[in-house]
Motif scaffolding. Sequence first.
Motif, PDB file in Angstrom:
ATOM      1  N   ASN A 281       0.822  -1.212   0.000  1.00  0.00           N
ATOM      2  CA  ASN A 281       0.000   0.000   0.000  1.00  0.00           C
ATOM      3  C   ASN A 281       0.859   1.267   0.000  1.00  0.00           C
ATOM      4  O   ASN A 281       0.382   2.345   0.323  1.00  0.00           O
ATOM      5  CB  ASN A 281      -0.937   0.004   1.212  1.00  0.00           C
ATOM      6  N   GLN A 282       2.143   1.112  -0.389  1.00  0.00           N
ATOM      7  CA  GLN A 282       3.026   2.270  -0.443  1.00  0.00           C
ATOM      8  C   GLN A 282       3.457   2.563  -1.877  1.00  0.00           C
ATOM      9  O   GLN A 282       3.820   1.644  -2.634  1.00  0.00           O
ATOM     10  CB  GLN A 282       4.268   2.052   0.431  1.00  0.00           C
ATOM     11  N   VAL A 283       3.401   3.828  -2.226  1.00  0.00           N
ATOM     12  CA  VAL A 283       3.883   4.302  -3.523  1.00  0.00           C
ATOM     13  C   VAL A 283       5.080   5.198  -3.263  1.00  0.00           C
ATOM     14  O   VAL A 283       4.984   6.152  -2.490  1.00  0.00           O
ATOM     15  CB  VAL A 283       2.791   5.084  -4.277  1.00  0.00           C
ATOM     16  N   THR A 284       6.199   4.889  -3.893  1.00  0.00           N
ATOM     17  CA  THR A 284       7.391   5.740  -3.777  1.00  0.00           C
ATOM     18  C   THR A 284       7.687   6.335  -5.145  1.00  0.00           C
ATOM     19  O   THR A 284       7.783   5.603  -6.143  1.00  0.00           O
ATOM     20  CB  THR A 284       8.604   4.943  -3.265  1.00  0.00           C
ATOM     21  N   ALA A 285       7.803   7.649  -5.185  1.00  0.00           N
ATOM     22  CA  ALA A 285       8.036   8.353  -6.445  1.00  0.00           C
ATOM     23  C   ALA A 285       9.262   9.252  -6.312  1.00  0.00           C
ATOM     24  O   ALA A 285       9.441   9.919  -5.292  1.00  0.00           O
ATOM     25  CB  ALA A 285       6.814   9.191  -6.817  1.00  0.00           C
ATOM     26  N   GLN A 286      10.101   9.235  -7.348  1.00  0.00           N
ATOM     27  CA  GLN A 286      11.263  10.116  -7.343  1.00  0.00           C
ATOM     28  C   GLN A 286      10.822  11.570  -7.540  1.00  0.00           C
ATOM     29  O   GLN A 286       9.704  11.855  -7.995  1.00  0.00           O
ATOM     30  CB  GLN A 286      12.250   9.707  -8.437  1.00  0.00           C
TER      31      GLN A 286
ATOM     32  N   LEU B 227      -5.235   1.836  -4.952  1.00  0.00           N
ATOM     33  CA  LEU B 227      -4.853   2.489  -3.698  1.00  0.00           C
ATOM     34  C   LEU B 227      -5.483   3.874  -3.625  1.00  0.00           C
ATOM     35  O   LEU B 227      -5.387   4.667  -4.564  1.00  0.00           O
ATOM     36  CB  LEU B 227      -3.325   2.596  -3.594  1.00  0.00           C
ATOM     37  N   SER B 228      -6.127   4.152  -2.508  1.00  0.00           N
ATOM     38  CA  SER B 228      -6.869   5.404  -2.316  1.00  0.00           C
ATOM     39  C   SER B 228      -6.129   6.326  -1.350  1.00  0.00           C
ATOM     40  O   SER B 228      -5.458   5.875  -0.421  1.00  0.00           O
ATOM     41  CB  SER B 228      -8.261   5.090  -1.770  1.00  0.00           C
ATOM     42  N   GLY B 229      -6.283   7.638  -1.579  1.00  0.00           N
ATOM     43  CA  GLY B 229      -5.678   8.630  -0.702  1.00  0.00           C
ATOM     44  C   GLY B 229      -5.040   9.771  -1.471  1.00  0.00           C
ATOM     45  O   GLY B 229      -4.856  10.872  -0.948  1.00  0.00           O
TER      46      GLY B 229
ATOM     47  N   PHE C 244       4.441   7.502  -0.196  1.00  0.00           N
ATOM     48  CA  PHE C 244       3.054   7.746   0.190  1.00  0.00           C
ATOM     49  C   PHE C 244       2.473   6.442   0.725  1.00  0.00           C
ATOM     50  O   PHE C 244       2.573   5.402   0.063  1.00  0.00           O
ATOM     51  CB  PHE C 244       2.224   8.202  -1.010  1.00  0.00           C
ATOM     52  N   THR C 245       1.880   6.494   1.897  1.00  0.00           N
ATOM     53  CA  THR C 245       1.203   5.319   2.450  1.00  0.00           C
ATOM     54  C   THR C 245      -0.301   5.499   2.272  1.00  0.00           C
ATOM     55  O   THR C 245      -0.885   6.460   2.793  1.00  0.00           O
ATOM     56  CB  THR C 245       1.566   5.118   3.929  1.00  0.00           C
ATOM     57  N   LEU C 246      -0.914   4.585   1.524  1.00  0.00           N
ATOM     58  CA  LEU C 246      -2.299   4.743   1.097  1.00  0.00           C
ATOM     59  C   LEU C 246      -3.162   3.593   1.621  1.00  0.00           C
ATOM     60  O   LEU C 246      -2.676   2.692   2.308  1.00  0.00           O
ATOM     61  CB  LEU C 246      -2.342   4.811  -0.433  1.00  0.00           C
TER      62      LEU C 246
END
Length: 297
Positions: free
Chosen positions: A91-96, A113-115, A186-188
């Motif tokens: 549920n985590q998205v990591t973006a540069q 994933l919502s948020g 981001f934790t969603l």
Amino acid sequence: MANLMNEFPEIDIKQDEPLMKYTYTHTGGPADWLAFPKSIDEVKQLVQYARANQLPLTVLGNASNLIVRDGGIDGLTMILTKLDAITVDGNQVTAQAGAAYIDTTIAARDHHLSGLEFAAGIPGSIGGAVFMNAGAYGGETKQVVTAATVMLPDGTIERLDNAGLDFGYRHSSVQDNHGVVLDATFTLEPGDYDQIKTTMDDLNERRAAKQPLELPSCGSVFKRPQGYYAGKLIHDAGLQGYTHGGAQVSTKHAGFIVNIDHGTAADYVAVIEHVQATVKDKFGVALQTEVRIIGRN
């Protein structure tokens, strides 16, 4: 001073490059040196070189909420848009830092994933979003970022959690420590794809209906004054359509200034100052800029 293109032959570097080619306002004079690093290591090399050679360093992302003055920028300017990787783990998205916020919201949606729905139409980069705690439609970056990797001016790298980022209204600790955001996590929450997409589509439709997306602009110009809305104050002051040179208070949304005819940064600043003076005179409210204004006159 050494020729940076000779110092770093593997990095895409341009000399005396007009920044109007990269800003959303289509304004801005030349950068003495403009670099497009494609890795964290290249960012570190450039940061350390600038520090060792006492070279002023400016870091840009998508340059969407920014006015670069017509005189351009001294020293070295880095645009991080080549650092654009987005990864999803659970549920985590990591973006540069150079990844588009919009692309990050799409990656979250596609992984159910919502948020991040609130950011569906924010045109900036992840680095800029963390730097200024970008927000829209009741959401803010601080609500979903759990950590960010930041390079400090001496080239050291720190992983800051949400508390360490010290988010406030259009503020983060990165503004205070003069760091460079390298990535953000981001934790969603798990969500329904169709519901997430519907919300994002709705917000984008509302944005397109209300905002002058068809013209160059720097996004929302002013911070929201406590107890007021900047756009309403500007509208009520009769300033919609006010024009100086090629810059105009948008007739579609008073909170935006658009480039209608080869406007310059000086035109933008003149409109901003006129709006501030008029609103202060009529309503006693001091409008503070949300847009960053940088560079030499």
